[in-house]
Design a protein around this motif. Structure first.
Motif, PDB file in Angstrom:
ATOM      1  N   GLY A  21       0.829  -1.199   0.000  1.00 52.21           N
ATOM      2  CA  GLY A  21       0.000   0.000   0.000  1.00 52.21           C
ATOM      3  C   GLY A  21       0.864   1.249   0.000  1.00 52.21           C
ATOM      4  N   ARG A  22       0.229   2.373  -0.222  1.00 47.24           N
ATOM      5  CA  ARG A  22       0.954   3.648  -0.221  1.00 47.24           C
ATOM      6  C   ARG A  22       0.267   4.600   0.743  1.00 47.24           C
ATOM      7  NH1 ARG A  22       2.329   6.635  -5.777  1.00 47.24           N
ATOM      8  NH2 ARG A  22       3.941   5.017  -5.777  1.00 47.24           N
ATOM      9  N   VAL A  23       1.064   5.180   1.624  1.00 46.45           N
ATOM     10  CA  VAL A  23       0.518   6.127   2.596  1.00 46.45           C
ATOM     11  C   VAL A  23       0.417   7.505   1.954  1.00 46.45           C
ATOM     12  CG1 VAL A  23       1.431   4.819   4.540  1.00 46.45           C
ATOM     13  CG2 VAL A  23       2.815   6.625   3.517  1.00 46.45           C
ATOM     14  N   ALA A  24      -0.193   8.430   2.682  1.00 49.51           N
ATOM     15  CA  ALA A  24      -0.458   9.760   2.123  1.00 49.51           C
ATOM     16  C   ALA A  24       0.815  10.465   1.687  1.00 49.51           C
ATOM     17  CB  ALA A  24      -1.211  10.605   3.151  1.00 49.51           C
ATOM     18  N   GLY A  25       1.906  10.228   2.407  1.00 48.94           N
ATOM     19  CA  GLY A  25       3.154  10.908   2.063  1.00 48.94           C
ATOM     20  C   GLY A  25       3.878  10.308   0.882  1.00 48.94           C
TER      21      GLY A  25
END
Length: 304
Positions: A21-25
């Motif tokens: 997954g990819r976080v907001a940053g």
């Protein structure tokens, strides 16, 4: 499904996948996604877990395993190289001792010198035996020993080995008996290494058994456990800590009393048994003797 609301206890889970997954940053995050069907409805739910800690633990364990394998390979290579370097000069020493003892270039002059030459040759052969064991152990540990798996008759090997070892047993005044039922089927294994296993264990038993004692070598087949090759002697026996030490490395096991090759021989014998998909076990009582068993599981037994 809302993370704050756990799914129903009777949810039927269909799949679990590890994803990235990819976080907001913008950074990436390892996740585990479980997909299930909510009972009594047409809906589905997904539970997502952050598995960063588990992935880091896996990476740490994998690095440790790779480091251990590299260290073991380095050790095995070193042992193999040392063994090769020692063998040539010792062979030369034995050869010169033979030449001097033959007196082909002239008489030695004193009988005591001939006795010393015999001592030199005997010690040289002991060193060669140790070098051979070290070399073989290094090959097994590094996976470089080539094995030829075929149908092997344990009865034939035991008969051959006990016949060869009979003079040694007679000198030690140890009685060697065999029990080799013809009904025991052959096993799948490497003939040469199984013969070496048998030779090592017979020699160890004779060495550790006092005069007047006996060694019984037998084979047995059981449907549930497979074929067992057994060595039961009436020798000095060992404590449990001595057994563990003798199997782990050159140690203080009484089974190898007075012989360095015996101390190295047990770890090698265990490694050779495992290379043949067999299991070596030792049961012993101080003052009563030792039972060594090499068991080939049912999958390694050839039935008619």
């Amino acid at each position: 499904h809302d993370a704050a609301t756990p799914p129903p206890a009777d949810t039927k889970w269909y799949a679990r996948r590890d994803v990235i997954g990819r976080v907001a940053g913008g950074a990436f995050l390892p996740l585990a996604v479980s997909l299930g069907r909510v009972p009594g409805t047409d809906g589905f739910c997904a539970v997502i877990h952050d598995i960063t800690r588990w992935k880091r633990a896996e990476e740490t364990a994998e690095k440790a395993r790779a480091h251990a394998e590299a260290a073991n390979l380095q050790k095995s290579t070193f042992l193999s190289e040392v063994a090769s370097e020692i063998r040539d000069p010792v062979d030369a020493m034995i050869g010169f001792a033979d030449l001097i003892g033959s007196e082909s270039l002239g008489p030695v002059g004193n009988e005591r010198y001939l006795e010393y030459l015999d001592d030199i040759k005997r010690s040289g052969h002991q060193v060669i035996d140790l070098v051979t064991i070290l070399h073989d152990l290094a090959k097994v540990e590094s996976g470089r020993m080539e094995l030829n798996f075929e149908a092997v008759s344990l009865a034939e090997i035991v008969s051959e080995v006990t016949a060869v070892m009979a003079p040694k047993a007679n000198r030690q005044r140890v009685i060697v008996r065999t029990h080799l039922p013809s009904s025991v089927p052959p096993v799948v294994g490497d003939h040469d290494t199984i013969r070496q296993i048998t030779t090592n264990l017979v020699a160890n038993s004779i060495r550790s058994t006092p005069a007047g004692g006996q060694l019984i070598v037998s084979i047995k087949y059981e449907v549930e456990t497979g074929v067992s090759l057994r060595f039961r002697d009436s020798g000095v026996g060992m404590r449990q800590d001595e057994i563990e030490s003798a199997l782990r490395a050159p140690g203080a096991g009484q089974v190898s009393s007075g012989a360095e090759s015996g101390r190295l021989g047990l770890p090698l014998t265990k490694a050779l048994a495992e290379a043949n998909r067999a299991e070596l076990s030792i049961a012993s009582t101080p003052g009563e003797g030792t039972l060594v068993e090499v068991r080939f599981p049912p999958a390694r037994v050839l039935l008619d």
